[in-house]
Write a protein that holds these residues in place. Sequence first.
Motif, mmCIF file in Angstrom:
data_model
loop_
_atom_site.group_PDB
_atom_site.id
_atom_site.type_symbol
_atom_site.label_atom_id
_atom_site.label_comp_id
_atom_site.label_asym_id
_atom_site.label_seq_id
_atom_site.Cartn_x
_atom_site.Cartn_y
_atom_site.Cartn_z
ATOM 1 N N UNK A 74 0.796 -1.148 0.015
ATOM 2 C CA UNK A 74 -0.083 -0.158 0.152
ATOM 3 C C UNK A 74 0.789 1.312 -0.059
ATOM 4 N N UNK A 75 0.353 2.158 -0.615
ATOM 5 C CA UNK A 75 0.914 3.677 -0.472
ATOM 6 C C UNK A 75 -0.135 4.655 0.000
ATOM 7 N N UNK A 76 -0.023 5.279 0.982
ATOM 8 C CA UNK A 76 -0.710 6.263 1.658
ATOM 9 C C UNK A 76 0.056 7.246 2.371
ATOM 10 N N UNK A 77 -0.583 8.488 2.422
ATOM 11 C CA UNK A 77 0.026 9.407 2.961
ATOM 12 C C UNK A 77 0.083 9.380 4.654
ATOM 13 N N UNK A 78 -0.635 8.917 5.241
ATOM 14 C CA UNK A 78 -0.595 8.558 6.651
ATOM 15 C C UNK A 78 -1.666 7.502 6.961
ATOM 16 N N UNK A 79 -1.079 6.351 7.114
ATOM 17 C CA UNK A 79 -2.154 5.178 7.473
ATOM 18 C C UNK A 79 -3.154 5.377 8.645
ATOM 19 N N UNK A 80 -4.591 5.271 8.715
ATOM 20 C CA UNK A 80 -5.372 5.106 9.779
ATOM 21 C C UNK A 80 -5.655 3.639 10.258
ATOM 22 N N UNK A 81 -5.871 2.973 8.997
ATOM 23 C CA UNK A 81 -6.029 1.520 9.398
ATOM 24 C C UNK A 81 -5.940 0.678 8.091
ATOM 25 N N UNK A 82 -5.482 -0.468 8.084
ATOM 26 C CA UNK A 82 -5.387 -1.464 7.136
ATOM 27 C C UNK A 82 -6.434 -2.716 7.516
ATOM 28 N N UNK A 83 -7.303 -2.820 6.536
ATOM 29 C CA UNK A 83 -8.603 -3.701 6.605
ATOM 30 C C UNK A 83 -8.429 -4.950 5.684
ATOM 31 N N UNK A 84 -8.487 -6.348 6.281
ATOM 32 C CA UNK A 84 -8.721 -7.547 5.511
ATOM 33 C C UNK A 84 -10.216 -7.931 5.502
ATOM 34 N N UNK A 85 -10.569 -8.391 4.138
ATOM 35 C CA UNK A 85 -12.113 -8.799 3.948
ATOM 36 C C UNK A 85 -12.052 -10.189 3.145
ATOM 37 N N UNK A 86 -12.921 -10.776 3.421
ATOM 38 C CA UNK A 86 -13.104 -12.231 2.665
ATOM 39 C C UNK A 86 -14.614 -11.752 2.030
ATOM 40 N N UNK A 87 -14.453 -12.245 0.618
ATOM 41 C CA UNK A 87 -15.641 -12.101 -0.207
ATOM 42 C C UNK A 87 -16.018 -13.491 -0.773
ATOM 43 N N UNK A 88 -17.125 -14.084 -0.600
ATOM 44 C CA UNK A 88 -17.634 -15.155 -1.272
ATOM 45 C C UNK A 88 -18.424 -14.692 -2.569
#
Lengths: 114, 111
Positions: free
Chosen positions: B25-39
């Motif tokens: 990832x590339x962000x100026x300032x990370x607030x949060x990184x999220x993982x999701x699963x999609x069926x």
Amino acid sequence: DTAVSQTPKYLVTQMGNDKSIKCEQNLGHDTMYWYKQDSKKFLKIMFSYNNKELIINETVPNRFSPKSPDKAHLNLHINSLELGDSAVYFCASSPLPQGGSEQYFGPGTRLTVT
Amino acid sequence: EDQVTQSPEALRLQEGESSSLNCSYTVSGLRGLFWYRQDPGKGPEFLFTLYSAGEEKEKERLKATLTKKESFLHITAPKPEDSATYLCAVQDRDSSYKLIFGSGTRLLVRP
């Protein structure tokens, strides 16, 4: 118990028509979102409402208009549908008005424009 | 501009064969990184949130880790029911309501 629900699940319509998608959440969240997932599976934010106030309005054609009658509902109305509008539209909600909280997604509405 | 790149695009594993999915990832300032699963035919299902480098979260056979430039989703001894698309998303401090998603990794676990 459905947390975030959307209706309809499938929507097939012709070019030029106007259609609406409804979303409801029973999680008590203050913030709701609309995302579009294209054929390549990219999810992209369209709009966000916090307690009925519009807070995100991405570069979306004016034909798309969200409406939030209360903080549990966020509907999406689309005018003059075009072929390129075909996609899956997801509604989501999150518990905190500020960032850093996870978003919960509905089952999606598959829109097909012919 | 915020950007999220996931690799590989698709991954086939035998049941029990552990592996890792990558999210750069590339962000100026990370607030949060999220993982999701999609069926298939369903909405993304929330898995994890990571907030700072060095943080780790675990859930059953899944473990998510975070560095300053990437996150890994480690799958230990996967089962066929772990087959799904795994999506990574970031939230920038400057646009804290938006999630910027990657294109996902399609995982297939064969019995």
